[in-house]
Design an enzyme around this catalytic site. Structure first.
Site, PDB file in Angstrom:
ATOM      1  N   LYS A 224      43.887  29.912  48.867  1.00 51.73           N
ATOM      2  CA  LYS A 224      42.916  30.964  49.192  1.00 51.73           C
ATOM      3  C   LYS A 224      41.960  30.502  50.298  1.00 51.73           C
ATOM      4  O   LYS A 224      41.596  29.324  50.363  1.00 51.73           O
ATOM      5  CB  LYS A 224      42.140  31.306  47.916  1.00 51.73           C
ATOM      6  CG  LYS A 224      41.198  32.486  48.047  1.00 51.73           C
ATOM      7  CD  LYS A 224      40.517  32.757  46.706  1.00 51.73           C
ATOM      8  CE  LYS A 224      39.499  33.869  46.805  1.00 51.73           C
ATOM      9  NZ  LYS A 224      38.823  34.107  45.522  1.00 51.73           N
TER      10      LYS A 224
ATOM     11  N   ILE B  12      35.371  34.460  40.082  1.00 52.57           N
ATOM     12  CA  ILE B  12      33.985  34.504  39.591  1.00 52.57           C
ATOM     13  C   ILE B  12      33.697  35.796  38.841  1.00 52.57           C
ATOM     14  O   ILE B  12      32.665  35.921  38.181  1.00 52.57           O
ATOM     15  CB  ILE B  12      32.963  34.319  40.741  1.00 52.57           C
ATOM     16  CG1 ILE B  12      31.558  34.051  40.181  1.00 52.57           C
ATOM     17  CG2 ILE B  12      32.941  35.530  41.656  1.00 52.57           C
ATOM     18  CD1 ILE B  12      30.523  33.702  41.213  1.00 52.57           C
ATOM     19  N   GLY B  13      34.575  36.743  38.925  1.00 48.62           N
ATOM     20  CA  GLY B  13      34.382  37.989  38.183  1.00 48.62           C
ATOM     21  C   GLY B  13      35.708  38.703  38.001  1.00 48.62           C
ATOM     22  O   GLY B  13      35.756  39.923  37.834  1.00 48.62           O
ATOM     23  N   GLY B  14      36.793  37.926  38.086  1.00 48.69           N
ATOM     24  CA  GLY B  14      38.123  38.514  37.988  1.00 48.69           C
ATOM     25  C   GLY B  14      38.943  38.278  39.246  1.00 48.69           C
ATOM     26  O   GLY B  14      40.020  38.856  39.408  1.00 48.69           O
ATOM     27  N   SER B  15      38.467  37.403  40.124  1.00 48.82           N
ATOM     28  CA  SER B  15      39.081  37.277  41.454  1.00 48.82           C
ATOM     29  C   SER B  15      40.490  36.707  41.455  1.00 48.82           C
ATOM     30  O   SER B  15      41.202  36.835  42.443  1.00 48.82           O
ATOM     31  CB  SER B  15      38.191  36.415  42.350  1.00 48.82           C
ATOM     32  OG  SER B  15      37.009  37.102  42.647  1.00 48.82           O
TER      33      SER B  15
ATOM     34  N   SER C 230      38.909  38.715  44.546  1.00 51.16           N
ATOM     35  CA  SER C 230      38.945  38.326  45.936  1.00 51.16           C
ATOM     36  C   SER C 230      40.178  37.526  46.342  1.00 51.16           C
ATOM     37  O   SER C 230      40.389  37.316  47.539  1.00 51.16           O
ATOM     38  CB  SER C 230      37.698  37.497  46.256  1.00 51.16           C
ATOM     39  OG  SER C 230      37.643  36.333  45.445  1.00 51.16           O
ATOM     40  N   SER C 231      40.999  37.093  45.405  1.00 50.11           N
ATOM     41  CA  SER C 231      42.209  36.348  45.783  1.00 50.11           C
ATOM     42  C   SER C 231      43.344  37.321  46.107  1.00 50.11           C
ATOM     43  O   SER C 231      44.500  37.120  45.688  1.00 50.11           O
ATOM     44  CB  SER C 231      42.615  35.394  44.659  1.00 50.11           C
ATOM     45  OG  SER C 231      41.528  34.624  44.199  1.00 50.11           O
TER      46      SER C 231
END
Lengths: 503, 173
Positions: A57, A153-156, A132-133
């Site tokens: 990433k 960090i929140g589901g990334s 984000s990934s």
């Protein structure tokens, strides 16, 4: 060497449409592969990932390349050294093909920024691969790489896995080193990002999760406990108690996602586990504590990082709300509440700058919820939980800015710091797209995402107690073995396609 | 089987499947015989032939042929093709894209590189071998676009049935 060549040829065929890569190391990868082949010919083993290609990433440091997080201001700041996880990847013998795309500041359920452009979901090029990934997941689903490294960090990791029909694991924080993983808000530790593995299948995920040496990481990063790598093959699922919920009471998932959770529960029951109902505590509180904590500086850190760059469409709505003077936000919240928009009203109250005391209060509440969750698991004697990874399937590109309140399921286990994996189970059926009767603007946006979603992949989230990644992986492998033959299983890699070709 | 044992097993299988590794040195496919200043020329026919033996005379594939695979050091199958271009003015450097699809339409990879061509018979020019290391499925469609022509040919290894056709594929403009 020929595997690297094959993947490069595959990228040439599909990445013009998907745009998952933001930086390629074609020549270095071929050279590394050549050396890897020569070592194998001499009978030397480079490590458990000898010769296996992998992608990284964008925000994870690789020496000599910038980790921009999609910000132009960071384009000319190459990393001085490899992140600890990248060092472990190289020491395991893997070959790094390139870096993959992210959203601006890593804070959206998409992968779009003004440095690298927009990544598309290969299942439907008009939809987001998640974030984000998102670049990692799109590269995996379209067959451009067999393994990847993401951050969450929140589901990334888990949202892109769910949206793209691949597998991902968010470990317990610091199970893998985060040294050299760049984040948008350094120093913010109410909720922390965690590096983790991604792959097309749970079997491949376990290979990567068990191949990196945590003891070597521990020597380079004092935060990493000196535990051995997880050994999912040693886990006996017979007799384990698995709590299941399909709706956390805040925002219901679509019927296909609930069906995926039930199918996964059937699979674990078939593997000998005991399945029980579970109702998780604090669903709403966790979501709003996350949002309140991450905006506690009023967005000042992110604005400083962005310099003069325009805020992208995905985070503009939240940034605008966070910047409103407190009195204005309270008034707006009261107005929204009077219109029946309770979810948005609470969001308005949660966002924005806070005094240190308020941040400490949020931290105390978070810790109390972590303990309450563990107490609930102990009361029911749970070993694992199965639940939705998200309320929705992949959303249309550019729409995630209005959908931050759909993050209740992935936020939950990063706030609680339990390890959680996502794997693909099934696809949305024709009769599962138009079911929601919107009661507010959040649900209205959800219904718009679900319309036309038939054929998109959906998954299940598998959660274990902290530090029990071996159980998460063992359960994922057992589920996969039982659902992979289902007619609706979302098999990858796939050819990138538009929505009209999906069914 | 434990994961570590699976890995060892995989490595052992790959090693035994490496017939192109004399004295343990894995075969590395050469780079394409590339050129710049490509042109379409004036073409009336495009043929795709086996290129694994670079010194052999041009031998066009027919539908259902089995190419000569070589297994690389990592256990992946690959093979080479050559292209023969016929026309009033076949170019000395032809732009081309070669791709492999499985039966479901999944593109296993493609190469878009202009290739040098060499005089063959009158009005015909042939390329040197172009190696395709794409992770090739058992049955696949090879698609080549060269200049203004394109051609598809179905190949297999192993093939489910004996080869039914003896004619080359149609060339489409």
């Amino acid at each position: 060497m020929e595997i690297v060549q094959a993947l490069q040829a595959r990228s040439l065929a599909v990445d013009g449409q998907v745009r998952a890569f933001c930086r390629r190391f074609d020549d270095q990868a071929l050279e590394t592969a050549r050396l890897s082949d020569q070592a194998r010919a001499r009978g030397e083993a480079l490590g458990p990932l000898h010769g296996v290609p992998i992608t990284i990433k964008e925000n994870v440091d690789i020496a000599g390349t910038p980790s921009t997080m999609g910000l132009r201001s960071r384009q000319n700041e190459p990393a001085k050294s490899d992140s600890v996880t990248v060092q472990a990847v190289r020491e395991a013998g893997a070959i790094i093909l390139g870096k993959t795309n992210v959203p601006q500041l890593l804070l959206a359920q998409e992968a779009e920024n003004s440095v690298w452009g927009i990544t598309h979901n290969p299942w439907d090029l008009s939809r987001s691969p998640g974030g984000s990934s998102g670049g990692e997941a799109a590269a995996l689903a379209s067959g451009q790489t067999p393994l990847g490294i993401g951050t969450d960090i929140g589901g990334s990791i888990r949202i892109p896995a769910h949206f793209c029909g691949i597998a991902g694991l968010k470990p317990t924080v610091d199970r893998w080193s985060n040294r050299g993983s760049v984040g948008a808000i350094p120093g913010q530790e109410l909720v922390r990002a965690q590096i983790g593995p991604m792959a097309r299948t749970a079997q491949d995920l376990a290979l990567l999760a068990t191949a990196l040496d945590p003891l070597a990481m521990s020597r380079r990063d004092p935060a990493v406990p000196p535990f051995a790598a997880p050994r999912p093959e040693d886990v006996d699922l017979k007799g384990l108690r698995v709590g299941v919920f399909t709706d956390d009471g805040y925002l219901a998932p679509g019927p296909a996602i609930a069906r995926a959770v039930r199918r996964a529960a059937e699979a674990l029951a078939d593997a000998g586990a005991e399945i029980v109902d579970y109702q998780p505590p604090g669903a709403q509180e966790l979501l709003y504590i996350w949002l309140a904590g991450i905006s506690a500086d009023g967005g000042e850190t992110m604005r400083a990082l962005m310099a003069d760059e325009e805020v992208c469409r995905q985070i503009k709505p939240s940034m605008r709300m966070a910047r409103l003077p407190s009195a204005v936000r309270q008034l707006a919240a009261a107005y929204m509440a009077s219109r029946g928009q309770d979810r948005v009203a609470r969001l308005l109250r949660a966002l924005g700058e806070k005094p240190v005391q308020a941040l400490w209060t949020l931290t105390t509440e978070r810790t109390a919820l972590r303990r309450a969750e563990l107490d609930a698991w102990n009361t029911q004697n749970l070993d694992l939980v199965l639940c939705p990874p998200h309320a929705l399937p992949a959303m249309q590109l550019g729409t995630s800015g209005d959908l931050s309140l759909t993050l209740n399921y992935p936020f939950r286990y990063v706030m609680l710091n339990f390890p959680a994996g996502v794997l693909p189970i099934t696809r949305v059926g024709e009769d599962e797209q138009n079911w929601r009767k919107p009661s507010d603007m959040v649900e209205k946006r959800c219904a718009e995402v679900e319309a036309g979603s038939a054929g998109l992949p959906v998954g299940v989230q598998v959660v274990a107690r902290p530090w029990q990644e071996d159980r998460v992986l063992a359960a994922m492998i057992a589920i996969e073995a039982r659902v992979i033959g289902d007619s609706a299983y979302p098999r990858t890699p796939i050819e990138p396609m538009g929505s009209s070709k999906r069914l | 089987m434990p994961v570590s044992a699976q890995r060892c097993f995989l490595v052992a299988i790959l090693a035994t499947l490496c017939p192109a590794c004399p004295a343990g040195v894995p075969f590395v496919p050469p780079a394409p015989d590339a050129c710049s200043n490509s042109a379409d020329g004036s073409l009336i026919n495009l043929e795709i032939g086996d290129g694994t033996d670079a010194s052999a005379p041009f031998h066009p594939f027919v539908q259902g042929d089995s190419p000569s695979f070589i297994t690389g050091g990592q256990g992946l199958r690959m093979f080479a093709i050559r292209l023969r271009l016929q026309g009033s003015q076949p170019p000395t450097c032809v732009r081309q894209t070669t791709a492999i699809y499985d039966e479901a339409g999944l593109n296993y990879g493609q190469i878009t590189t202009p290739l040098k061509t060499y005089a063959d018979a009158p009005g015909a020019r042939t390329t040197r071998p172009l190696w395709l290391a794409f992770g090739i499925p058992d049955q696949f469609r090879l698609h080549v676009q060269a200049g203004t022509l394109q051609r598809d040919i179905h190949l297999c290894q192993p093939c489910p049935l004996p080869s039914q056709s003896t004619a080359g594929n149609d060339t489409a403009p």
